[in-house]
Design a protein around this motif. Structure first.
Motif, short mmCIF file in Angstrom:
data_model
loop_
_atom_site.label_atom_id
_atom_site.label_comp_id
_atom_site.label_asym_id
_atom_site.label_seq_id
_atom_site.Cartn_x
_atom_site.Cartn_y
_atom_site.Cartn_z
N THR A 122 0.84 -1.19 0.00
CA THR A 122 0.00 0.00 0.00
C THR A 122 0.88 1.24 0.00
O THR A 122 0.63 2.21 -0.73
N LEU A 123 1.94 1.19 0.82
CA LEU A 123 2.82 2.34 0.91
C LEU A 123 3.53 2.63 -0.41
O LEU A 123 3.72 3.78 -0.78
N ALA A 124 3.91 1.56 -1.13
CA ALA A 124 4.56 1.75 -2.44
C ALA A 124 3.65 2.62 -3.31
O ALA A 124 4.11 3.57 -3.96
N GLY A 125 2.35 2.30 -3.31
CA GLY A 125 1.39 3.08 -4.08
C GLY A 125 1.29 4.52 -3.60
O GLY A 125 1.28 5.46 -4.39
N LYS A 126 1.26 4.70 -2.28
CA LYS A 126 1.13 6.05 -1.73
C LYS A 126 2.35 6.90 -2.08
O LYS A 126 2.23 8.07 -2.45
N LEU A 127 3.52 6.27 -1.97
CA LEU A 127 4.76 6.98 -2.26
C LEU A 127 4.79 7.39 -3.73
O LEU A 127 5.17 8.52 -4.07
N ALA A 128 4.37 6.45 -4.60
CA ALA A 128 4.37 6.73 -6.04
C ALA A 128 3.43 7.89 -6.35
O ALA A 128 3.77 8.80 -7.11
N LYS A 129 2.26 7.87 -5.72
CA LYS A 129 1.29 8.94 -5.97
C LYS A 129 1.83 10.28 -5.48
O LYS A 129 1.73 11.30 -6.16
N PHE A 130 2.42 10.24 -4.28
CA PHE A 130 2.98 11.45 -3.68
C PHE A 130 3.99 12.12 -4.61
O PHE A 130 3.95 13.32 -4.85
N TYR A 131 4.90 11.31 -5.19
CA TYR A 131 5.92 11.88 -6.06
C TYR A 131 5.39 12.19 -7.45
O TYR A 131 5.85 13.14 -8.09
N ALA A 132 4.43 11.39 -7.92
CA ALA A 132 3.84 11.68 -9.23
C ALA A 132 3.10 13.02 -9.17
O ALA A 132 3.17 13.84 -10.10
N ASP A 133 2.43 13.29 -8.04
CA ASP A 133 1.71 14.55 -7.87
C ASP A 133 2.66 15.75 -7.91
O ASP A 133 2.26 16.87 -8.19
N GLN A 134 3.95 15.49 -7.60
CA GLN A 134 4.93 16.58 -7.64
C GLN A 134 5.64 16.64 -8.98
O GLN A 134 6.67 17.30 -9.11
N GLY A 135 5.13 15.88 -9.96
CA GLY A 135 5.69 15.99 -11.30
C GLY A 135 6.75 14.95 -11.65
O GLY A 135 7.40 15.06 -12.68
N ASN A 136 6.93 13.96 -10.79
CA ASN A 136 7.88 12.91 -11.12
C ASN A 136 7.20 11.80 -11.91
O ASN A 136 5.97 11.75 -11.99
N THR A 137 8.01 10.90 -12.47
CA THR A 137 7.45 9.79 -13.22
C THR A 137 7.90 8.47 -12.60
O THR A 137 8.86 7.86 -13.06
N PRO A 138 7.24 8.05 -11.52
CA PRO A 138 7.69 6.83 -10.85
C PRO A 138 7.24 5.55 -11.57
O PRO A 138 6.22 5.54 -12.26
N LEU A 139 8.05 4.52 -11.36
CA LEU A 139 7.70 3.18 -11.83
C LEU A 139 7.69 2.27 -10.60
O LEU A 139 8.61 2.31 -9.78
N LEU A 140 6.62 1.49 -10.46
CA LEU A 140 6.55 0.55 -9.34
C LEU A 140 7.09 -0.80 -9.81
O LEU A 140 6.77 -1.25 -10.90
N VAL A 141 7.92 -1.43 -8.96
CA VAL A 141 8.46 -2.73 -9.33
C VAL A 141 7.98 -3.78 -8.32
O VAL A 141 8.19 -3.64 -7.11
N ALA A 142 7.32 -4.81 -8.84
CA ALA A 142 6.74 -5.85 -7.98
C ALA A 142 7.77 -6.93 -7.70
O ALA A 142 7.89 -7.90 -8.44
N ALA A 143 8.52 -6.77 -6.61
CA ALA A 143 9.53 -7.77 -6.27
C ALA A 143 9.13 -8.56 -5.02
O ALA A 143 9.94 -9.27 -4.44
N ASP A 144 7.87 -8.44 -4.60
CA ASP A 144 7.37 -9.34 -3.56
C ASP A 144 6.75 -10.53 -4.28
O ASP A 144 5.60 -10.49 -4.70
N LEU A 145 7.56 -11.58 -4.45
CA LEU A 145 7.09 -12.74 -5.20
C LEU A 145 6.69 -13.86 -4.24
O LEU A 145 6.49 -15.00 -4.63
N GLN A 146 6.58 -13.49 -2.97
CA GLN A 146 6.34 -14.48 -1.92
C GLN A 146 4.86 -14.56 -1.57
O GLN A 146 4.22 -15.58 -1.75
N ARG A 147 4.32 -13.47 -1.07
CA ARG A 147 2.95 -13.48 -0.56
C ARG A 147 1.98 -13.71 -1.72
O ARG A 147 2.11 -13.11 -2.78
N PRO A 148 0.98 -14.58 -1.50
CA PRO A 148 0.00 -14.83 -2.57
C PRO A 148 -0.60 -13.53 -3.07
O PRO A 148 -1.12 -12.73 -2.28
#
Lengths: 279, 479
Positions: free
Chosen positions: B117-143
């Motif tokens: 959830t935080l990854a999403g919040k952080l991405a939104k926070f920086y995107a709102d400031q004009g950045n272009t974030p990319l989220l990388v899904a490296a949690d391959l453990q939890r279903p």
């Protein structure tokens, strides 16, 4: 040897314990998350203990704080047993639902689970993945749909497939959000129109501190919690808050979660738990 | 048991303040109270002891130069406050942006801390400031952690790099590395790597996290920790510090009623600043961590700065300007304006959350038995106004008995509820006229939150009820 055992050894021998020993004991008790109030009460008891069996005496004192309620699972003698699993976000509800379902299934009963967490992204998929892993039917609704209606449909579906157990997963919610707690009450109310809810299990994360008490209190007020699943006890946390909850709210710990696989789940063992607190 | 940290601090200090001159015994009692309060909020014992020792030393120096008791009390309060701020991280630090983009941020933490959830919040926070974030899904453990991140990304329009389906399949180290390469090639200026939750004592998984770190060379590693964590915060944060290392801390679930303890322990023991605070279920419920605000909140001084900011966000600035102009021009405040304000207020969050941010709010909460405000009162009030015609909202005078009965029916409430609102509203309107005309209103009652307004029984009737009083008649008719 844990600090507690060292301390006990000192009492056993010469009674030569210094104020610093008491400080160590206090530190150790506090570190288990049982909280400052219980810690003080235990220290008071420890001061009174003299004798060979000091360790036993202190264990007995700790044990006396446990709930007097039965820890046996509550079932519905007249039909399908409905179990709701509730708790704060990230405490391990969905994993616990899967583990519980697997446990019931391996004891020979037919079980269906309901994916009642329609809020968190991909929570339904998470449970479905579990369902196929442990070969248990998962009833789900639309994402962001009404959780009460998913639960209601699941009761019907489970009854149709003649399941003996229905386990309802619910969305994680913070206990201090009255609207979300009202939603949870509604889920229970709606289910009870068609089938009694025999058991409401609250997941408490073993790493949780004193806030666990507030969680247990408010969930109990809302949906009458009948037992606790103490999750993530495989880490370095000892889950002492559960003892405080047992003592103050008289809600028994029924299950313990200790890992990521469905087998990492067991009936609560009081003496192991108490020893773990003092480790 | 349920006394919040701020309530205990408040009571400790209010007993100090009532003294003429502060004796050594008063001080000891206050420190004992603070110690207990900190322990109850899960601050580790060693941190509590260091804190108390520090505060004792500083305040002893300060006190010797001050004579009067109340000044002494406020001096101690200042010492406690500044020590808290100091431990919590001085001033908030921002993320260090890399000179050669992308800036790579890696998240690490226990299971259930709220990383995805935080990854999403952080991405939104920086995107709102004009950045272009990319989220990388490296949690391959939890279903279905990968699916969760994809859903989150989609909801905020942030791309998610997810070559592996997860659920135990795939190599997180390769995924993370490929994600950063991908971002470089596609010129994203920021990469946020979500990793699997792991226990501090699990050496194998800890090694995997450090392998990810070595593969992506993050500019910032953020340790994500649940604000409700207990004494284990000490061991866990130490294990993560030694195992992966981290540059900053993010506190999640701060909208719960647990607060402060873990933050104080972690900041004090790891010497890493708390950088962000996550405060709700929505992806916008996220902000930079302000040590001063947190310290104020802990001390029961309220978090007025945050409140003001939220108010600014919630109240439409155009509407506020219009309302001000209207007020200045001598026009009356109408039910329509009231409705706008109520809607803005509900946007700011629940009353109980807002209360917690007000000075003394902690104690006020206790006065009301820690209970929730009747949030539904706002909903009911809105329902009544929304059941009115535009004309009725502008000119409540036209509200006769049959109109009131119709409104009550529309809102699903009793006629007496409608009467209550109209009475309270006219009282508030009258008071606002008085303010405008430079007069001081007789009493502030009647204005403010509907739930806090006095019951109509307490308001003396303004006029002798005439025959044909619409309120009365509607009430009679409805019975």
């Amino acid at each position: 040897m844990g600090i507690f055992s060292k301390f006990i050894a000192k009492i056993k021998g010469e009674n030569a314990f210094a104020p610093s020993d008491w400080q160590d004991l206090e530190r150790e008790l506090l570190a288990s998350d049982i909280g400052p109030t219980l810690t003080q009460s235990l220290l008071d008891s420890a001061h009174k203990v003299k004798s060979e069996n000091a360790q036993e005496a202190l264990k007995a004192t700790l044990t006396s704080y446990l709930s007097t309620q039965s820890r046996a699972p509550i079932t519905n003698p007249e039909g399908m047993t409905v179990v709701m699993v509730v708790g704060v976000n990230g405490t391990g509800k969905t994993t616990s639902v899967a583990k519980l379902a697997s446990n019931i299934k391996s004891s020979g009963s037919a079980v269906v689970v309901a994916a009642g967490d329609t809020f968190r992204a991909a929570a339904v998929e998470q449970l479905q993945t579990w369902g196929s892993r442990i070969d248990v039917e998962v009833v789900s609704g639309k994402p962001n749909g009404d959780p009460a209606s998913v639960a209601f449909d699941a009761v019907k579906r489970a009854a149709q497939s003649q399941a003996q157990y229905l386990i309802i997963d619910t969305a994680g919610r913070l206990h201090n959000k009255s609207d979300l707690m009202a939603e949870l009450e509604k889920v229970k109310r709606v289910v009870e129109k068609v089938a009694p809810v025999s058991e409401v299990l609250l997941t408490i994360d073993a790493t949780t501190g004193q806030n666990g008490m507030a969680q247990a209190k408010l969930f109990a007020e809302s949906v009458s919690v009948t037992g606790i699943i103490l999750t993530k006890l495989d880490g370095s946390a000892r889950g002492g808050i559960a003892l405080a909850i047992e003592s103050e709210l008289n809600i028994p710990i029924k299950w313990v979660g200790t890992g990521e696989s469905e087998a990492d789940f067991a009936v609560f063992n009081a003496s192991e738990y108490i020893e773990g607190l003092l480790a | 048991m349920f006394d919040s940290l701020s309530a205990r601090f408040s009571s400790a200090f209010s007993s100090l303040r009532s003294r003429g001159k502060i004796s050594a015994a008063d001080l000891d009692a206050t420190y004992a109270e603070i110690r207990q309060a900190l322990l109850e909020s899960d601050v580790a014992l060693e941190v509590v002891e260091t804190f108390i020792a520090q505060v004792t030393e500083k305040s002893t120096q300060v006190l010797s130069t001050i004579q009067s008791g109340s000044n002494q009390a406020s001096a101690i309060f200042d010492v406690v406050n500044s020590s808290l701020v100091e431990i919590l991280g001085g001033s908030a630090r921002r993320v260090r942006f890399s000179k050669n983009p992308p800036t790579v941020i890696m998240l690490a933490g226990l299971q259930g801390a709220g990383k995805t959830t935080l990854a999403g919040k952080l991405a939104k926070f920086y995107a709102d400031q004009g950045n272009t974030p990319l989220l990388v899904a490296a949690d391959l453990q939890r279903p279905n952690a990968v699916t969760q991140l994809q859903v989150v990304g989609e909801s905020i329009n942030i791309p998610v790099f997810a070559p592996e389906a997860g659920n135990g399949i795939g190599n997180p180290v390769k995924t993370a590395k490929a994600g950063v390469e991908f971002a470089k090639a596609k010129q994203y200026n920021m990469v946020i790597v979500d990793t699997a939750g792991r226990l501090g004592i699990d050496a194998e998984l800890m090694k995997e996290a450090s392998d990810i770190r070595d593969a992506v060379k993050p500019d910032e590693i953020l340790f994500v920790v649940d604000a409700m964590i207990g004494q284990d915060a000490v061991r866990t944060s130490q294990a993560f510090l030694n195992g992966v290392g981290f540059d900053g801390v993010v506190l999640t679930k701060l909208d719960g009623d647990a607060r402060g303890g873990a933050a104080l322990s972690i900041a004090s023991l790891t010497k890493r600043p708390i950088m962000f605070a996550s405060t709700g279920e929505k992806l916008s419920d996220f902000d930079i961590f302000y040590p001063e605000r947190m310290a104020s909140r802990i001390l029961g001084m309220g978090d007025v700065a945050t409140l003001a900011e939220q108010a600014k966000k919630a109240f439409d600035s155009d509407k506020s300007a219009k309302l001000e102009a209207k007020f200045a021009s001598g026009e009356d405040f109408t039910l329509e304006d009231f409705l706008d304000q109520l809607s803005a207020m509900s946007k700011m969050g629940s009353m109980s959350k807002l209360m917690g941010m007000l000075p003394g709010g902690g104690q006020m909460k206790q006065l009301t038995k820690g209970a929730n405000f009747d949030e539904s009162e706002i909903v009911r009030t809105k329902a009544i106004i929304q059941s009115m015609t535009p004309r009725e909202r502008q000119e409540p005078k036209v509200l006769n008995g049959s109109r009131r009965a119709r409104i009550a029916l529309g809102a699903g409430l009793k006629v007496s509820d409608v009467n209550n609102l109209v009475d309270r509203f006219s009282a508030a309107q009258k008071m606002m006229r008085q303010i405008r005309n430079g007069g001081v209103p007789a009493g502030m009652a009647g204005m403010g939150m509907p739930a806090m307004a006095p019951k109509p029984a307490n308001i003396p009737p303004k006029k002798k009820s005439k025959s044909g009083n619409p309120a009365k008649r509607a009430l009679e008719e409805s019975q």
